[in-house]
Design an enzyme around this catalytic site. Structure first.
Site, PDB file in Angstrom:
ATOM      1  CD  GLU A  77      -2.658  -1.099   2.616  1.00 31.45           C
ATOM      2  OE1 GLU A  77      -2.865  -0.039   3.223  1.00 31.45           O
ATOM      3  OE2 GLU A  77      -3.037  -2.210   3.023  1.00 31.45           O
ATOM      4  CB  CYS A 126       0.181  -2.018  13.962  1.00 36.74           C
ATOM      5  SG  CYS A 126       0.689  -1.585  12.290  1.00 36.74           S
ATOM      6  CB  CYS A 154       5.543  -5.289   9.753  1.00 39.97           C
ATOM      7  SG  CYS A 154       6.530  -4.450  11.013  1.00 39.97           S
ATOM      8  CB  CYS A 187       2.360   7.343   3.600  1.00 41.00           C
ATOM      9  SG  CYS A 187       2.665   6.175   4.924  1.00 41.00           S
ATOM     10  CB  CYS A 190       0.047   1.061   7.571  1.00 35.64           C
ATOM     11  SG  CYS A 190       0.424   2.269   8.807  1.00 35.64           S
ATOM     12  CB  CYS A 193       2.880  -2.734  17.056  1.00 33.99           C
ATOM     13  SG  CYS A 193       4.599  -2.198  16.957  1.00 33.99           S
TER      14      CYS A 193
HETATM   15  N1  SAH Z   1       7.416   0.606  11.693  1.00 34.48           N
HETATM   16  C1  SAH Z   1       7.487   2.027  11.674  1.00 34.48           C
HETATM   17  C2  SAH Z   1       6.755   2.708  10.537  1.00 34.48           C
HETATM   18  C3  SAH Z   1       5.414   2.155  10.140  1.00 34.48           C
HETATM   19  S1  SAH Z   1       4.036   2.481  11.197  1.00 34.48           S
HETATM   20  C4  SAH Z   1       7.072   2.570  13.009  1.00 34.48           C
HETATM   21  O1  SAH Z   1       6.724   1.808  13.881  1.00 34.48           O
HETATM   22  O2  SAH Z   1       7.147   3.765  13.213  1.00 34.48           O
HETATM   23  C5  SAH Z   1       3.747   4.212  11.061  1.00 34.48           C
HETATM   24  C6  SAH Z   1       3.021   4.790  12.250  1.00 34.48           C
HETATM   25  O3  SAH Z   1       1.620   4.440  12.249  1.00 34.48           O
HETATM   26  C7  SAH Z   1       3.567   4.290  13.565  1.00 34.48           C
HETATM   27  O4  SAH Z   1       3.663   5.333  14.481  1.00 34.48           O
HETATM   28  C8  SAH Z   1       2.513   3.289  13.964  1.00 34.48           C
HETATM   29  O5  SAH Z   1       2.570   3.010  15.312  1.00 34.48           O
HETATM   30  C9  SAH Z   1       1.247   3.997  13.526  1.00 34.48           C
HETATM   31  N2  SAH Z   1       0.055   3.155  13.447  1.00 34.48           N
HETATM   32  C10 SAH Z   1      -0.018   1.829  13.224  1.00 34.48           C
HETATM   33  N3  SAH Z   1      -1.285   1.408  13.245  1.00 34.48           N
HETATM   34  C11 SAH Z   1      -2.053   2.488  13.469  1.00 34.48           C
HETATM   35  C12 SAH Z   1      -3.458   2.702  13.585  1.00 34.48           C
HETATM   36  N4  SAH Z   1      -4.305   1.702  13.452  1.00 34.48           N
HETATM   37  N5  SAH Z   1      -3.880   3.955  13.827  1.00 34.48           N
HETATM   38  C13 SAH Z   1      -3.015   4.991  13.921  1.00 34.48           C
HETATM   39  N6  SAH Z   1      -1.688   4.859  13.803  1.00 34.48           N
HETATM   40  C14 SAH Z   1      -1.210   3.618  13.588  1.00 34.48           C
END
Ligand code: SAH
Length: 343
Positions: free
Chosen positions: A90, A117, A110, A103, A334, A114
């Site tokens: 994406e 996510c 990944c 973006c 994402c 987390c």
């Molecule tokens: N792995 C990297 C970059 C990808 S995630 C990182 O962790 O920073 C990009 C951002 O989106 C991160 O801050 C992540 O925690 C956040 N993110 C992931 N899922 C999300 C969601 N459902 N709502 C809002 N932010 C989210």
């Protein structure tokens, strides 16, 4: 067949020499690609037909296939691309007051796991190459050309952990930053990491002027361990030391990203702990409303709670902003679009 976007200017020059072509031809092609936005070698009219044909046999330019494109009411555009090997990724275009921000995805899936996510719903299948990241920018740029617009900002915040794909991500940044090419200013490029400390320090040593964002999302180890498994390897104290060293080397301010999750990390006590953690760092905090993910149980904190959290930070003299949501109506988070497509 090789992706020509995988070559930086030095590598393209070497490739041309090994094809028995003159050095300046590489520069011409680079210019066609990144300044004139050619999609096909036969548009490159200052190359003779033989060379065009030779390049056609060796290289592809835009290899991304659009599987789906969603446009939100606010103009946010989300692309689902298919890579040459069939993997789906994406990319998102966000229209900001200051320009067009893309973006970029850095990995297929990944492994950071987390708990909130959507990206981690698919384990890492492989790293993207620098060229596959460049192609995401170029594809969006081709669309923007129709409106005479440019991609002005890039955030590496799509699916994947960029510092788990460090070599290709740094090459990607250097390629799009190349003054003779796209020339996207380093200060308009942001890499976001969940906190791989060794790479934060290495990134600081590189001397790029690009921005660094850290996904913090918690004010203490107890909560962060629950949300982000990486915290067990690099706890918050270790992370803080790496950030300090990064700032001393680069003199740059970092951004902490903090998603506000209802009843998890959104209390005023959390705000105070966060303020304590940030104190003494050259950093500001970006508070982010959570985009619900069907597979996970979390909910976003309410608007009122977010404001109260923000006010508490402000009272404690922590610089903070509340991020405006983009494309909430089009599976903005994402990995969401991809996950839905595959269901
Ligand atoms: N792995 C990297 C970059 C990808 S995630 C990182 O962790 O920073 C990009 C951002 O989106 C991160 O801050 C992540 O925690 C956040 N993110 C992931 N899922 C999300 C969601 N459902 N709502 C809002 N932010 C989210």
């Amino acid at each position: 067949m090789k992706a020509i976007y995988d070559y930086n200017l030095t590598e393209l020059t070497e490739a041309f020499l090994s094809l028995n072509e003159k050095k300046f031809r590489a520069m011409q092609v680079f210019d066609w690609l990144y300044v004139k936005f050619a999609k096909d070698f036969n548009e490159m009219t200052n190359l003779n037909k033989d060379l065009q044909a030779k390049l056609q046999e060796s290289f592809v330019i835009d290899f991304l296939k659009v599987k789906k494109k969603q446009v939100s009411k606010d103009g946010t555009t989300k692309y689902l691309f298919e890579l040459m090997d069939g993997h789906l990724i994406e990319t998102v275009l966000m229209r900001m007051e200051y320009g067009n921000s893309v973006c970029v995805t850095s990995q297929v899936g990944c492994n950071m796991g987390c708990s909130f996510c959507a990206s981690g719903l698919l384990k890492k299948q492989r790293n993207l190459t620098s060229g596959e990241m460049v192609a995401q920018i170029m594809h969006v740029q081709f669309d923007l050309l129709e409106e005479r617009e440019r991609v002005s900002h890039v955030v590496v915040m799509g699916t994947g952990e960029p510092f788990d794909n460090y070599e290709e991500v740094t090459k990607f940044i250097q390629t799009i930053n190349e003054p003779k090419g796209l020339a996207i200013g380093a200060r308009h490029i942001t890499v976001s990491t969940c906190g791989l400390c060794d790479k934060i320090e290495a990134y600081g040593d590189l001397g790029l002027q690009a921005n660094l964002a850290i996904s913090l999302h918690a004010p203490n180890d107890e909560i962060r361990n629950q949300l982000m498994p990486i915290n067990k390897k690099y706890p918050m104290d270790t992370l803080r030391q790496s950030i300090k060293r990064y700032s001393e080397k680069t003199n740059r301010r970092i951004t902490f990203e903090y998603i506000l999750l209802k009843d998890v990390n959104d209390s005023l006590v959390c705000a105070r702990q966060l303020a304590h953690y940030v104190k003494g760092l050259n950093a500001y905090v970006n508070l982010i409303p959570y985009n619900s993910v069907d597979e996970h149980g979390y909910q976003s904190a309410s608007k009122e709670t977010i404001e109260a959290f923000y006010n508490e930070l402000a009272r404690l003299k922590v610089r903070a902003t509340i991020r405006r949501e983009h494309g909430a109506d089009i599976d903005g988070a994402c990995g969401q679009l991809r996950a839905k497509f595959q269901r």
